[in-house]
Design a protein around this motif. Structure first.
Motif, PDB file in Angstrom:
ATOM      1  N   LYS A  20       0.801  -1.285  -0.082  1.00 47.70           N
ATOM      2  CA  LYS A  20       0.024   0.125   0.114  1.00 47.70           C
ATOM      3  C   LYS A  20       0.858   1.188  -0.094  1.00 47.70           C
ATOM      4  CE  LYS A  20      -3.889   2.139   2.805  1.00 47.70           C
ATOM      5  NZ  LYS A  20      -4.691   1.731   3.779  1.00 47.70           N
ATOM      6  N   ILE A  21       1.875   1.490   0.925  1.00 53.58           N
ATOM      7  CA  ILE A  21       2.712   2.633   1.027  1.00 53.58           C
ATOM      8  C   ILE A  21       4.107   2.548   0.431  1.00 53.58           C
ATOM      9  CG2 ILE A  21       1.469   3.346   2.953  1.00 53.58           C
ATOM     10  CD1 ILE A  21       3.933   2.545   4.751  1.00 53.58           C
ATOM     11  N   GLY A  22       4.346   1.176   0.148  1.00 52.31           N
ATOM     12  CA  GLY A  22       5.916   1.264  -0.472  1.00 52.31           C
ATOM     13  C   GLY A  22       6.692   1.334   0.570  1.00 52.31           C
ATOM     14  N   GLN A  23       8.162   1.397   0.402  1.00 57.24           N
ATOM     15  CA  GLN A  23       9.320   1.751   1.276  1.00 57.24           C
ATOM     16  C   GLN A  23       9.106   2.616   2.326  1.00 57.24           C
ATOM     17  OE1 GLN A  23      12.591   1.788  -1.208  1.00 57.24           O
ATOM     18  NE2 GLN A  23      12.915  -0.605  -1.584  1.00 57.24           N
ATOM     19  N   HIS A  24       9.155   2.367   3.460  1.00 55.65           N
ATOM     20  CA  HIS A  24       8.846   3.561   4.405  1.00 55.65           C
ATOM     21  C   HIS A  24      10.321   4.465   4.580  1.00 55.65           C
ATOM     22  CE1 HIS A  24       7.580   5.628   7.890  1.00 55.65           C
ATOM     23  NE2 HIS A  24       6.367   4.945   7.897  1.00 55.65           N
ATOM     24  N   GLU A  25       9.854   5.754   4.437  1.00 54.87           N
ATOM     25  CA  GLU A  25      10.934   6.826   4.367  1.00 54.87           C
ATOM     26  C   GLU A  25      11.757   6.660   5.613  1.00 54.87           C
ATOM     27  OE1 GLU A  25      11.779   8.814   1.984  1.00 54.87           O
ATOM     28  OE2 GLU A  25      10.197   7.582   0.703  1.00 54.87           O
ATOM     29  N   ILE A  26      11.096   6.631   6.885  1.00 53.57           N
ATOM     30  CA  ILE A  26      11.852   6.612   8.244  1.00 53.57           C
ATOM     31  C   ILE A  26      13.164   5.324   8.049  1.00 53.57           C
ATOM     32  CG2 ILE A  26      11.734   6.064  10.614  1.00 53.57           C
ATOM     33  CD1 ILE A  26       9.102   7.714  10.552  1.00 53.57           C
ATOM     34  N   ALA A  27      12.542   4.113   7.531  1.00 56.32           N
ATOM     35  CA  ALA A  27      13.439   3.099   7.321  1.00 56.32           C
ATOM     36  C   ALA A  27      14.758   3.568   6.337  1.00 56.32           C
ATOM     37  CB  ALA A  27      12.859   1.972   6.582  1.00 56.32           C
ATOM     38  N   LYS A  28      14.355   4.516   5.508  1.00 59.46           N
ATOM     39  CA  LYS A  28      15.637   4.993   4.518  1.00 59.46           C
ATOM     40  C   LYS A  28      16.435   5.936   5.282  1.00 59.46           C
ATOM     41  CE  LYS A  28      12.735   4.723   0.232  1.00 59.46           C
ATOM     42  NZ  LYS A  28      12.044   5.524  -0.697  1.00 59.46           N
ATOM     43  N   VAL A  29      15.999   6.498   6.282  1.00 59.43           N
ATOM     44  CA  VAL A  29      16.711   7.290   7.392  1.00 59.43           C
ATOM     45  C   VAL A  29      17.643   6.661   7.876  1.00 59.43           C
ATOM     46  CG1 VAL A  29      16.702   9.139   9.017  1.00 59.43           C
ATOM     47  CG2 VAL A  29      14.978   9.318   7.028  1.00 59.43           C
ATOM     48  N   PHE A  30      16.992   5.442   8.458  1.00 57.66           N
ATOM     49  CA  PHE A  30      17.821   4.517   9.333  1.00 57.66           C
ATOM     50  C   PHE A  30      18.995   4.004   8.730  1.00 57.66           C
ATOM     51  CE2 PHE A  30      18.606   0.454  11.271  1.00 57.66           C
ATOM     52  CZ  PHE A  30      18.992   0.530  12.506  1.00 57.66           C
ATOM     53  N   LEU A  31      18.625   3.571   7.613  1.00 55.67           N
ATOM     54  CA  LEU A  31      19.675   2.800   6.565  1.00 55.67           C
ATOM     55  C   LEU A  31      20.738   3.948   6.161  1.00 55.67           C
ATOM     56  CD1 LEU A  31      17.692   0.557   4.398  1.00 55.67           C
ATOM     57  CD2 LEU A  31      19.184  -0.110   6.045  1.00 55.67           C
ATOM     58  N   GLU A  32      20.592   5.281   6.129  1.00 54.52           N
ATOM     59  CA  GLU A  32      21.480   6.134   5.926  1.00 54.52           C
ATOM     60  C   GLU A  32      22.119   6.336   6.898  1.00 54.52           C
ATOM     61  OE1 GLU A  32      22.703   8.211   2.979  1.00 54.52           O
ATOM     62  OE2 GLU A  32      21.528   6.634   2.117  1.00 54.52           O
ATOM     63  N   LYS A  33      21.754   6.474   8.204  1.00 58.95           N
ATOM     64  CA  LYS A  33      22.545   6.618   9.523  1.00 58.95           C
ATOM     65  C   LYS A  33      23.520   5.305   9.474  1.00 58.95           C
ATOM     66  CE  LYS A  33      20.457  10.051  11.278  1.00 58.95           C
ATOM     67  NZ  LYS A  33      21.437  11.194  11.819  1.00 58.95           N
ATOM     68  N   ILE A  34      23.211   4.174   9.294  1.00 56.55           N
ATOM     69  CA  ILE A  34      24.108   3.119   9.241  1.00 56.55           C
ATOM     70  C   ILE A  34      25.082   3.385   8.127  1.00 56.55           C
ATOM     71  CG2 ILE A  34      24.092   0.536   8.791  1.00 56.55           C
ATOM     72  CD1 ILE A  34      22.726   1.244  11.663  1.00 56.55           C
ATOM     73  N   LYS A  35      24.912   3.637   7.028  1.00 52.68           N
ATOM     74  CA  LYS A  35      25.766   3.811   5.862  1.00 52.68           C
ATOM     75  C   LYS A  35      26.794   5.004   6.209  1.00 52.68           C
ATOM     76  CE  LYS A  35      26.194   5.459   1.183  1.00 52.68           C
ATOM     77  NZ  LYS A  35      25.203   5.975  -0.068  1.00 52.68           N
ATOM     78  N   GLY A  36      26.657   5.927   7.290  1.00 50.58           N
ATOM     79  CA  GLY A  36      27.555   6.761   7.730  1.00 50.58           C
ATOM     80  C   GLY A  36      28.538   6.494   8.663  1.00 50.58           C
ATOM     81  N   ALA A  37      28.106   5.329   9.173  1.00 49.74           N
ATOM     82  CA  ALA A  37      29.157   4.887  10.339  1.00 49.74           C
ATOM     83  C   ALA A  37      30.303   4.046   9.872  1.00 49.74           C
ATOM     84  CB  ALA A  37      28.204   3.824  11.430  1.00 49.74           C
ATOM     85  N   ASP A  38      31.381   3.990  10.775  1.00 50.26           N
ATOM     86  CA  ASP A  38      32.503   3.229  10.715  1.00 50.26           C
ATOM     87  C   ASP A  38      32.509   2.019  11.345  1.00 50.26           C
ATOM     88  OD1 ASP A  38      34.106   4.816   8.685  1.00 50.26           O
ATOM     89  OD2 ASP A  38      34.240   6.469  10.370  1.00 50.26           O
ATOM     90  N   ILE A  39      31.538   2.040  12.564  1.00 54.39           N
ATOM     91  CA  ILE A  39      31.496   1.042  13.659  1.00 54.39           C
ATOM     92  C   ILE A  39      30.126   1.120  14.302  1.00 54.39           C
ATOM     93  CG2 ILE A  39      32.142   0.077  15.942  1.00 54.39           C
ATOM     94  CD1 ILE A  39      35.047   1.100  14.955  1.00 54.39           C
ATOM     95  N   LEU A  40      29.498   0.258  14.408  1.00 54.20           N
ATOM     96  CA  LEU A  40      28.132   0.089  15.021  1.00 54.20           C
ATOM     97  C   LEU A  40      28.362  -0.409  16.287  1.00 54.20           C
ATOM     98  CD1 LEU A  40      26.272  -1.373  12.117  1.00 54.20           C
ATOM     99  CD2 LEU A  40      26.310   1.032  12.569  1.00 54.20           C
TER     100      LEU A  40
END
Length: 174
Positions: A52-72
């Motif tokens: 109904k809504i597709g990929q959630h925008e907030i999940a995209k933001v979360f993934l961008e945060k992960i992308k910017g990390a060197d270590i989690l």
């Protein structure tokens, strides 16, 4: 070096967020960003809703945060022996965008609980499952009996032996 850290809980008093924050602060010369899962609240994932809504925008933001990390630095709350629904929902929405949710980032995987097992069940589940979703788990640490072993006023592990164990893991692994 950029560290992204979070507790796998939506509790405003999350003991796992306290542990993740403390652990992330032990890394030398690091820029640390602490995420709050409350900032990533989405409707309960279902394939019907996704259609109904597709990929959630907030999940995209979360993934961008992960992308910017060197270590989690991730400390998972244990609810009935498994992930909290807050973590699982962010994870589910994100994994529908990319299977590589954790994007091959080195991870320090933690857990704590009020009980003596320190989130051992969720730690075992995550240690086995998360590498299939791009987590490069370099080390794990469980803090048992949080209230007896963590000083909330000082925001640090109060048990000297356990504190040394965590510091040694970080120093020798990262």
């Amino acid at each position: 070096m950029k560290i992204i850290a979070f507790g796998g809980s939506n509790s405003t008093q999350s003991i796992n967020k306290h542990l993740a924050t403390y652990a992330a602060g032990l890394f030398e010369n690091a820029e640390v960003e602490i995420l709050d899962l409350n900032d990533f609240e989405m409707p309960l994932f279902s394939v019907d809703l996704e259609k109904k809504i597709g990929q959630h925008e907030i999940a995209k933001v979360f993934l961008e945060k992960i992308k910017g990390a060197d270590i989690l630095v991730v400390s998972l709350a244990e609810n009935n022996g498994n992930y909290s629904v807050a973590f699982k929902n962010v994870f589910d929405w994100s994994s529908r965008i990319t299977k590589e949710v954790f994007q091959q980032k080195p991870m320090l995987l933690l857990a704590t609980s009020p009980g003596p097992r320190g989130g051992a069940s969720v730690l075992e589940i995550a240690n086995n499952a998360l590498p299939r979703y791009g987590a490069q788990i370099k080390a794990t640490f469980s803090l048992p009996t949080f209230n007896a072993n963590f000083d909330l006023e000082k925001n640090k592990i109060s048990n000297a032996e356990l504190d040394k164990e965590l510091k040694d893991i970080i120093k020798s692994t990262f």
